[in-house]
Write an enzyme that holds these catalytic residues in place. Structure first.
Site, short mmCIF file in Angstrom:
data_model
loop_
_atom_site.label_atom_id
_atom_site.label_comp_id
_atom_site.label_asym_id
_atom_site.label_seq_id
_atom_site.Cartn_x
_atom_site.Cartn_y
_atom_site.Cartn_z
N GLU A 14 0.08 18.55 -5.39
CA GLU A 14 -0.39 17.20 -5.04
C GLU A 14 -1.74 16.89 -5.68
OE1 GLU A 14 1.24 14.81 -3.57
OE2 GLU A 14 2.97 16.01 -3.01
N ASN B 237 -2.28 14.07 -8.52
CA ASN B 237 -3.24 12.97 -8.33
C ASN B 237 -4.15 12.81 -9.53
OD1 ASN B 237 -2.32 12.16 -5.84
ND2 ASN B 237 -4.08 12.92 -4.69
N ARG C 294 4.93 5.87 -6.31
CA ARG C 294 4.28 6.98 -5.61
C ARG C 294 4.26 6.69 -4.12
NH1 ARG C 294 4.21 11.19 -9.06
NH2 ARG C 294 4.18 10.24 -11.10
#
Length: 152
Positions: free
Chosen positions: A52, A56, A111
């Site tokens: 994650e 990002n 997303r």
């Protein structure tokens, strides 16, 4: 977070913000943490959180350009792993808003906006420092339990 600042082991990886490198970062974090003889769940948690954070940086930090991501892993004496993921991308204007579940800056709406929520749920601590125009640093920690192999 650990009060003992001695570092028992450290690894630093620098890689371009390309999507295939998300898998590389996951694998490297798992390999580094293997020295703690983790449970399958602990390794899975680390891989998810790293995935994650790196995603990002790739998707939101650098958007449509290629930049540098720096991942530093540190092993502390109390069986805690501290993971830092830094980018020199666009930064985050409002960290509290960015950490709100379902919030995303993805204009295509592809997303989920759950990245920080996932990181927080799998790790013991999460700290986000960011300066607009200069980049973001995510610091996560996880303390590994010790379970003798005979009791697993």
């Amino acid at each position: 977070e650990s009060k003992d600042t001695r570092i028992l082991n450290e690894c630093r990886l620098v890689f371009p913000s390309l999507s295939p490198n998300e898998g590389y970062a996951r694998a490297c974090a798992a390999a580094f943490c293997a020295q703690l003889d983790p449970t399958a769940t602990e390794i899975s948690d680390i891989k998810c959180a790293v995935s994650e954070a790196v995603t990002n940086a790739i998707v939101h930090g650098y958007r449509d350009q290629i930049g540098e991501i720096i991942m530093t892993l540190r092993l502390l004496p109390d069986r805690t792993v501290r993971i830092e993921i830094r980018d020199k991308g666009c930064g985050i204007e409002d960290i509290d808003r960015a950490k709100t579940p379902l919030y995303t800056t993805d204009p295509a709406g592809e997303r989920s906006g759950m990245g920080f929520t996932v990181m927080e749920s799998f790790m013991d601590s999460l700290r986000v420092l960011s300066t607009p125009g200069k980049g973001t640093k995510i610091t996560m920690t996880k303390k590994f339990t010790y379970i003798p192999r005979s009791r697993r």
